[in-house]
Design a protein around this motif. Structure first.
Motif, PDB file in Angstrom:
ATOM      1  N   UNK A  76      82.894 -11.198  99.640  1.00 28.47           N
ATOM      2  CA  UNK A  76      82.822 -12.120 101.206  1.00 28.47           C
ATOM      3  C   UNK A  76      82.380 -12.454 101.797  1.00 28.47           C
ATOM      4  N   UNK A  77      80.769 -11.269 101.525  1.00 28.70           N
ATOM      5  CA  UNK A  77      79.753 -11.323 102.994  1.00 28.70           C
ATOM      6  C   UNK A  77      78.789 -12.308 101.616  1.00 28.70           C
ATOM      7  N   UNK A  78      78.824 -12.458 100.869  1.00 32.79           N
ATOM      8  CA  UNK A  78      76.852 -12.884 100.190  1.00 32.79           C
ATOM      9  C   UNK A  78      77.647 -13.770  98.739  1.00 32.79           C
ATOM     10  N   UNK A 115      80.641 -18.321  96.908  1.00 37.66           N
ATOM     11  CA  UNK A 115      80.936 -19.913  96.078  1.00 37.66           C
ATOM     12  C   UNK A 115      81.717 -19.451  94.840  1.00 37.66           C
ATOM     13  N   UNK A 118      87.993 -22.027  95.332  1.00 36.95           N
ATOM     14  CA  UNK A 118      88.524 -22.506  96.457  1.00 36.95           C
ATOM     15  C   UNK A 118      89.709 -22.208  96.923  1.00 36.95           C
ATOM     16  N   UNK A 128      89.992 -16.900 103.908  1.00 45.59           N
ATOM     17  CA  UNK A 128      88.995 -17.815 104.549  1.00 45.59           C
ATOM     18  C   UNK A 128      90.430 -17.110 106.072  1.00 45.59           C
ATOM     19  N   UNK A 143      90.518 -14.479 109.593  1.00 47.85           N
ATOM     20  CA  UNK A 143      90.277 -15.040 110.845  1.00 47.85           C
ATOM     21  C   UNK A 143      90.571 -13.817 111.624  1.00 47.85           C
ATOM     22  N   UNK A 157      73.241 -12.976 103.479  1.00 50.50           N
ATOM     23  CA  UNK A 157      75.187 -12.601 103.922  1.00 50.50           C
ATOM     24  C   UNK A 157      75.515 -13.466 105.209  1.00 50.50           C
ATOM     25  N   UNK A 158      76.325 -13.542 105.467  1.00 51.34           N
ATOM     26  CA  UNK A 158      77.200 -14.403 105.692  1.00 51.34           C
ATOM     27  C   UNK A 158      78.919 -14.231 105.441  1.00 51.34           C
ATOM     28  N   UNK A 159      79.410 -13.821 106.169  1.00 52.82           N
ATOM     29  CA  UNK A 159      80.746 -13.059 106.192  1.00 52.82           C
ATOM     30  C   UNK A 159      81.584 -14.382 105.833  1.00 52.82           C
ATOM     31  N   UNK A 160      82.719 -14.453 105.240  1.00 52.18           N
ATOM     32  CA  UNK A 160      82.916 -16.171 104.592  1.00 52.18           C
ATOM     33  C   UNK A 160      83.725 -16.523 106.136  1.00 52.18           C
ATOM     34  N   UNK A 161      84.378 -15.958 106.336  1.00 50.04           N
ATOM     35  CA  UNK A 161      85.066 -16.631 107.607  1.00 50.04           C
ATOM     36  C   UNK A 161      84.493 -17.006 108.669  1.00 50.04           C
ATOM     37  N   UNK A 186      82.228 -19.006 107.561  1.00 47.03           N
ATOM     38  CA  UNK A 186      81.483 -20.221 106.871  1.00 47.03           C
ATOM     39  C   UNK A 186      82.492 -21.263 107.285  1.00 47.03           C
ATOM     40  N   UNK A 209      83.648 -24.168 104.726  1.00 46.10           N
ATOM     41  CA  UNK A 209      83.688 -24.167 103.276  1.00 46.10           C
ATOM     42  C   UNK A 209      83.696 -25.925 103.348  1.00 46.10           C
ATOM     43  N   UNK A 220      84.573 -29.335 101.797  1.00 42.95           N
ATOM     44  CA  UNK A 220      84.869 -29.680  99.954  1.00 42.95           C
ATOM     45  C   UNK A 220      84.928 -31.150  99.842  1.00 42.95           C
ATOM     46  N   UNK A 225      87.065 -27.219 105.612  1.00 40.14           N
ATOM     47  CA  UNK A 225      89.089 -26.759 105.654  1.00 40.14           C
ATOM     48  C   UNK A 225      88.722 -25.735 106.642  1.00 40.14           C
ATOM     49  N   UNK A 277      90.576 -23.236 108.862  1.00 36.60           N
ATOM     50  CA  UNK A 277      91.931 -22.428 108.922  1.00 36.60           C
ATOM     51  C   UNK A 277      91.524 -21.563 110.152  1.00 36.60           C
ATOM     52  N   UNK A 278      89.852 -21.896 110.967  1.00 38.45           N
ATOM     53  CA  UNK A 278      89.659 -20.865 111.969  1.00 38.45           C
ATOM     54  C   UNK A 278      89.822 -21.037 113.010  1.00 38.45           C
ATOM     55  N   UNK A 311      79.507 -24.425  98.277  1.00 41.34           N
ATOM     56  CA  UNK A 311      79.573 -23.965  96.721  1.00 41.34           C
ATOM     57  C   UNK A 311      81.061 -25.015  96.240  1.00 41.34           C
ATOM     58  N   UNK A 312      82.019 -24.606  97.234  1.00 43.27           N
ATOM     59  CA  UNK A 312      83.217 -25.747  96.792  1.00 43.27           C
ATOM     60  C   UNK A 312      83.171 -27.295  96.976  1.00 43.27           C
ATOM     61  N   UNK A 323      95.172 -31.968 101.776  1.00 48.89           N
ATOM     62  CA  UNK A 323      93.745 -31.875 102.409  1.00 48.89           C
ATOM     63  C   UNK A 323      93.269 -32.200 100.973  1.00 48.89           C
ATOM     64  N   UNK A 345      91.246 -32.088  98.191  1.00 48.16           N
ATOM     65  CA  UNK A 345      92.030 -31.580  96.859  1.00 48.16           C
ATOM     66  C   UNK A 345      93.255 -32.557  96.004  1.00 48.16           C
TER      67      UNK A 345
END
Lengths: 473, 404
Positions: free
Chosen positions: A292-294, A297, A301, A308, A312, B30-34, B36, B38, B40, B76, B78-79, B124-125, B179, B182
Motif C-alpha cells: 500500500x505504502x511503497x 505498482x 491494476x 484505492x 478513500x 513512500x506514498x500511501x496508495x490512496x 497517489x 494512478x 492508466x 483512474x 476513485x478519490x 506503474x499501471x 475506463x 482499459x
C-alpha cells in the motif's frame, strides 16, 4: 516436641495410644487430609492396637517386619527429615523408648483424572493427557509399552519447596552426552520454588533473548514418547501437566502427532499447509503495508483501483491502520482466553464481527485490512504449538515496523535477520534450523514432507543416536 | 586489529554488514496508495492549448516552452470528494479523469501536473500510450517515447497505439462505467477472433524496433462520440521513426497474410456463379517468405497456407454440397486473399516504401553477405523487388450443421 510444631502447623494431628500389655506409650503424627485415613486406621492403628493382649518386644524391626502392613516405610531420627515428610502426607510413628521415628507413607493422591489435553487437541490420536501428578505422568509413559530401556532419573528441584522432577530418556537411544547435559543444567537450578515447568524451561534454555522457544512443552504423552523414541530427552515436573522435550528444532514447532497418524499424503499436505500458514501469520500485514505504502505498482491494476476506492477516507497511514487492527485482535484473543468459558464465544462475535464491521463503516480502517488481519489471525491459529504461535505474533509486529520503514526491502531485511538468527540458534547443542542447516538429506524425509513410514528407516541423524536404525529391515 | 577482542571485531563486522544493507538502493519512495493518482492511459497530440490553459496563461501562468505536444493523461479517479463513502451512489460521475497539458518536454509536462492536482501521478499501471498520427508525422518515436522508456515506473509491457484523430477523443467513453484505457487494453485480447487487430506492440517491442531502425506497424484507433474502433494500421518508417501513412482494414489484412502471425479471422468471399456469400474461418495461418538473388535483382516468393472451416454459406440453401463446391469456396477465398495481399503490398511497397512485413529479415537470414551491402538503403531496394505470392486455403471442416 511435636506439640511445639503444632503451633506453626495447625493442620497436624497427633494421636496418642498404648501398645501391648506393657502399655508402651506411642503416638502417630500426620497432616489432615494429606494422609490417607483408611490406611492409618486399618494398617497402622488397628495393627498396633490389636497387640494389646500380647507381650511383644517393641522394636523397630519387629513393627516394620511383622505389624505394619504398608509398603513404604523408613526410619529417621532427624527432625528436619521427619517434619517435611509429615507435611506432605507421611505418618510418623513414635514409640516411647525407641530412638527412631517410623515414617510410613500414607499420602493419598487426589489427582485429576486423565483427560484429553486441552491445549493440543487432535482428531485422531490417543485421548490421554498428562495431569498434575508426577507419578501418574510417569505411569502414562510406562504404560505406552513394555520397554525396560525407558529410564527415568529422579531429581529434586527447588530449594525451599522441594519438588520431584524426572528426566526421561531411552537408555540405548539417547546420546549420553545429551542426557548428561540435561542433568547438568537441571542440577544447576537453584531457585527456591518452581511452580510450573515453564520455570525449568526458562532456566535451562540456551538463549534467553531469542523469540523462539528452545524447549518444547506438551501435554500429550504420545508426543513425549515419539520424541523419546527419536532419541530426545523429556523433563517432567511434579505439579504440572506440561512435560518438556529437548532438544527442539524449528520444524518440530510446526508438526503435530497427527502428521504421523494420518496417511503420509494427508500428513505431508497438512504439514506444508502449516508452514504456509506460518508465513502468512508472520508476513501478511507487513506485505500489506509495503504494497500500500511503497509498491502500488506491484498490485494488479484492477485490485489497486479497488483498494484505492476502499481506502478513500481512511484517515490513518497503513501502518497505524494495521497496528490498530492487529493490536485490537491481540487484545480480543487475550480477553477471550481469560474469560469464563460460556462468555468466550460471545466475546468473539462481539469483537470480531461488530467491531470489525463498525470500524469499516466508520472509515477508521479499510475492508481490505480487515481481510488481511483476519487471514493473519486464522493462520496463526493453525500453528499447533501455542508458544510458537506467540513467537510469530510477536515477530509480526517487528515485520510491520520494518516494512513501514523500508517497504518490501525492509521485509526482506527482516526475514534475512530472522533466518540468520534461527541458523545461529541452538537447542541443547542441536542447531535450531536442522535438518535444513546443517544439511542432512535423510532427515528431510520428516521435514516439509512426511515420507511414508516404511521409508523412514532411520532416526533423525542430527540427534546422534546411539542406535540409528528404526526399522531393522 | 590486534588490540581488539574477537567480540569487538564481530560487533564491528555485524554493524558494518547491516549498514551496507541499509545503504542499498531500493524503492524507498513512500506514498500511501490512496494519496497517489494512478495513470492508466497517455495520449499524445499536436500542441494545442486547451481553453483552461489559455485562461491560466492570461492570469500569468507559463514558462519558456514551445507548444509542440499536448498530452492527455488518463487517471483512474476513485478519490474525488464526491465519491467518498458509498460507491453505488456515484453512478453519475465518470470513473476517470483526463488532464491535458501543452508544452515540449514530456517529463516537464508530467511534473507540471503537480501544480494542478493534489495527488502525484504514478506510472506503474500505465496500460496504453496513444500517439496522434499527425504528431508522429512530425516527430520521431525516439523523441516521443524517450521519457516513457526511461521512467522506471512505467512498465515495458505498456501498449503503444496510433490514432488518426485526436487521442483525447480515444480516451473518452460515453458511459460512466467504462475506463477507456482499459477498454482499449482489453480489445487487444480479441486477436484470436480477427486478424484485423495487430498483435500487441508493447513499449519494449517498439524500443527494439527503434534501436534496429526497423519499420513496423502500430494498431490504429478511430474514435467517434466516445466509442472507439480498431481500424487499420499506422506504418512507421524505420530510418526516420516517423509516421508515413496508414493502411486501411483491407490493406492491413493483406499485410497480415504475408506476416502469417494471425490467430484467427474471417475471409468473406462471393461465390463465383451465384454471387452469394461464402465465409471461411481461419483456424491456422502460415506464411513462408523466400528470397532470391539474381545478380543485384532481389525477388521474393511468399507461400501462404491456411487451414480453416466453412462457417457460413448462402449458396446451397440447405442442399447437400459436393466436393466441387468446397473447391470453389476455397478458390473464391483464395482469390479474395490475393486481392487484399495485392492491395496491402502495393501500399507498403510502392507507396510507403517501408518493409513492415519482414522481407528484409528473411533476406538477411538467407543472404547475409548481400544484406550487409544493401541494408542501409533497404527500403529503396525493397520497393523495387519483385514479389510473387501463392495462397493455399484448405477447408477441413464444415461446422456442426447436419449432413452438409
Amino acid at each position: 516436641m511435636f506439640y511445639e510444631q503444632k503451633n506453626n502447623h495447625s493442620d497436624i494431628t497427633i494421636r496418642e495410644f498404648l501398645i501391648g500389655k506393657q502399655g508402651v506409650k506411642a503416638a502417630i503424627i500426620f497432616t489432615n487430609c494429606l494422609a490417607d485415613l483408611v490406611t492409618i486406621d486399618q494398617h497402622i492403628l488397628r495393627a498396633l492396637m490389636s497387640l494389646r493382649e500380647q507381650d511383644v518386644p517393641i522394636s523397630e524391626s519387629y513393627l516394620i517386619n511383622q505389624v505394619l502392613s504398608v509398603s513404604y516405610i523408613s526410619l529417621s531420627d532427624d527432625m528436619d527429615v521427619i517434619l517435611p515428610k509429615i507435611l506432605i502426607g507421611s505418618t510418623a510413628l513414635i514409640i516411647d523408648g525407641l530412638s527412631n521415628a517410623i515414617l510410613i507413607k500414607t499420602a493419598n493422591s487426589h489427582s485429576r483424572s486423565i483427560e484429553e489435553p486441552i491445549s493440543e487437541a487432535l482428531v485422531r490420536g490417543p485421548r490421554t493427557g498428562f495431569n498434575e501428578t508426577l507419578s501418574d505422568n510417569t505411569a502414562l509413559l510406562r504404560k505406552h509399552g513394555e520397554n525396560a530401556s525407558l529410564s527415568l532419573i529422579s531429581m529434586q528441584v527447588g530449594a525451599r519447596a522441594k519438588k520431584g522432577l524426572i528426566i526421561a530418556y531411552i537408555k540405548d537411544l539417547a546420546d549420553p552426552a545429551l542426557v548428561e547435559e540435561v542433568q547438568r543444567r537441571v542440577s544447576k537450578i537453584s531457585i527456591d520454588n518452581l511452580p510450573e515447568s515453564g520455570y525449568v524451561e526458562q532456566l535451562i534454555e540456551d538463549n534467553f533473548l531469542s523469540p523462539f522457544p528452545q524447549v518444547q512443552s506438551t501435554e500429550r504423552p504420545d508426543r513425549v514418547i515419539g520424541a523419546l523414541m527419536e532419541g530426545r530427552v523429556a523433563i517432567l515436573l511434579d505439579g504440572t501437566p506440561f512435560a518438556l522435550i529437548v532438544p527442539v528444532t524449528f520444524s518440530m514447532l510446526l508438526q503435530s502427532p497427527e502428521d504421523y497418524y494420518e496417511r503420509w499424503l494427508a500428513g505431508t499436505l497438512l504439514r506444508m499447509l502449516r508452514f504456509f500458514a506460518a508465513l502468512i501469520a508472520l508476513l501478511t500485514p507487513a506485505l500489506y503495508i509495503s504494497f500500500i505504502a511503497f509498491h502500488p505498482g506491484l498490485i494488479p491494476t484492477k485490485l489497486a483501483i479497488s483498494i484505492i476506492g476502499a481506502r478513500v477516507g481512511v484517515p490513518f497511514s497503513s501502518l497505524i491502520e494495521a497496528l490498530i487492527m492487529e493490536v485490537a485482535i491481540e487484545i480480543l484473543r487475550e480477553a477471550g482466553l481469560r474469560l469464563p468459558k460460556p462468555i468466550g464465544p460471545a466475546m468473539g462475535i462481539v469483537g470480531g464481527l461488530i467491531i470489525g464491521e463498525a470500524a469499516v463503516q466508520a472509515g477508521i480502517v479499510s475492508p481490505i485490512l480487515v481481510i488481511v488481519v483476519s487471514v493473519t489471525a486464522i493462520s496463526s491459529f493453525a500453528i499447533p504449538q501455542y508458544s510458537a504461535g506467540i513467537t510469530l505474533r510477536m515477530l509480526r509486529f517487528a515485520a510491520m515496523f520494518c516494512s513501514a520503514a523500508f517497504g518490501m526491502y525492509g521485509v526482506v531485511l527482516f526475514f534475512l535477520l530472522l533466518l540468520s538468527h534461527i541458523v545461529k540458534l541452538k537447542s541443547f547443542g542441536i542447531p535450531y534450523a536442522s535438518p535444513a542447516v546443517p544439511y542432512s538429506l535423510s532427515d528431510w524425509k520428516d521435514f516439509f514432507v512426511r515420507m511414508p513410514i516404511f521409508m523412514m528407516k532411520k532416526r533423525p541423524e542430527m540427534l546422534q543416536n546411539t542406535d540409528s536404525k528404526r526399522q531393522k529391515k | 586489529m590486534g588490540k581488539y577482542s574477537s567480540f569487538q571485531k564481530r560487533c564491528f563486522l555485524s554493524i558494518l554488514c547491516s549498514m551496507t544493507l541499509l545503504m542499498q538502493t531500493g524503492c524507498w519512495s513512500k506514498g500511501e496508495i490512496e494519496d497517489l493518482s494512478i495513470s492508466v492511459g497517455l495520449g499524445l497530440d499536436q500542441g494545442n492549448e486547451t481553453s483552461l490553459e489559455k485562461k491560466f496563461d492570461k492570469l500569468g501562468a507559463g514558462y519558456k516552452k514551445k507548444d509542440l505536444i499536448t498530452y492527455t493523461l488518463q487517471i483512474v479517479d476513485k478519490q474525488s470528494e464526491s465519491k467518498s463513502g458509498d460507491v453505488k451512489s456515484d453512478s453519475g460521475a465518470k470513473p476517470y479523469l483526463n488532464v491535458s497539458e501543452t508544452g515540449d518536454s514530456l517529463f516537464e509536462l508530467l511534473r507540471e501536473f503537480s501544480t494542478r492536482m493534489e495527488r502525484p501521478v504514478i506510472g506503474h499501471h500505465l496500460k496504453v500510450i496513444i500517439i496522434n498520427e499527425q504528431l508522429s508525422r512530425k516527430m520521431s518515436m525516439n523523441n516521443l517515447l524517450d521519457f516513457n522508456l526511461r521512467d522506471n515506473d512505467i512498465r515495458p509491457n505498456c501498449l503503444v497505439f496510433m490514432s488518426s484523430g485526436l487521442t483525447k477523443k480515444a480516451l473518452e467513453a460515453k458511459g460512466n462505467s467504462v475506463i477507456p484505457s482499459f477498454r482499449i487494453f482489453g480489445m487487444v485480447g480479441n486477436t484470436y477472433r480477427t486478424f484485423k487487430i495487430l498483435p500487441p506492440m508493447s513499449l519494449i517491442k517498439v524500443e527494439a524496433k527503434m534501436n534496429a531502425k526497423a519499420s513496423y506497424m502500430l494498431q490504429n484507433i478511430l474514435a467517434v462520440d466516445g466509442e472507439v474502433k480498431f481500424s487499420g494500421a499506422a506504418v512507421i518508417k524505420g530510418a526516420t521513426q516517423k509516421f508515413v501513412g496508414r493502411l486501411n482494414e483491407e490493406e492491413l489484412l493483406g499485410v497480415s497474410w504475408i506476416i502469417g502471425k494471425g490467430k484467427g479471422g474471417v475471409v468473406k468471399a462471393y461465390d463465383e456463379k451465384t454471387k452469394q456469400i461464402v465465409a471461411y474461418e481461419i483456424k491456422s495461418m502460415k506464411s513462408k517468405i523466400h528470397s532470391q538473388l539474381k545478380g543485384d535483382q532481389i525477388s521474393f516468393n511468399v507461400q501462404i497456407e491456411s487451414d480453416g472451416r466453412l462457417s457460413e454459406e448462402w449458396v446451397n440453401q440447405g442442399q447437400t454440397m459436393d466436393a466441387g463446391f468446397i473447391k470453389s469456396v476455397e478458390e473464391a477465398a483464395e482469390k479474395e486473399v490475393k486481392r487484399t495481399i495485392k492491395l496491402g503490398l502495393n501500399k507498403i511497397q510502392k507507396e510507403y516504401k517501408t518493409d513492415v512485413a519482414g522481407f528484409g529479415k528473411r533476406f538477411s537470414i538467407e543472404h547475409p553477405k548481400q544484406w550487409k551491402k544493401v541494408k542501409d538503403d533497404w527500403d529503396e531496394l525493397f520497393s523495387e523487388a519483385d514479389i510473387r505470392y501463392d495462397v493455399k486455403l484448405k477447408i477441413t471442416e464444415m461446422g456442426a450443421k447436419d449432413g452438409h
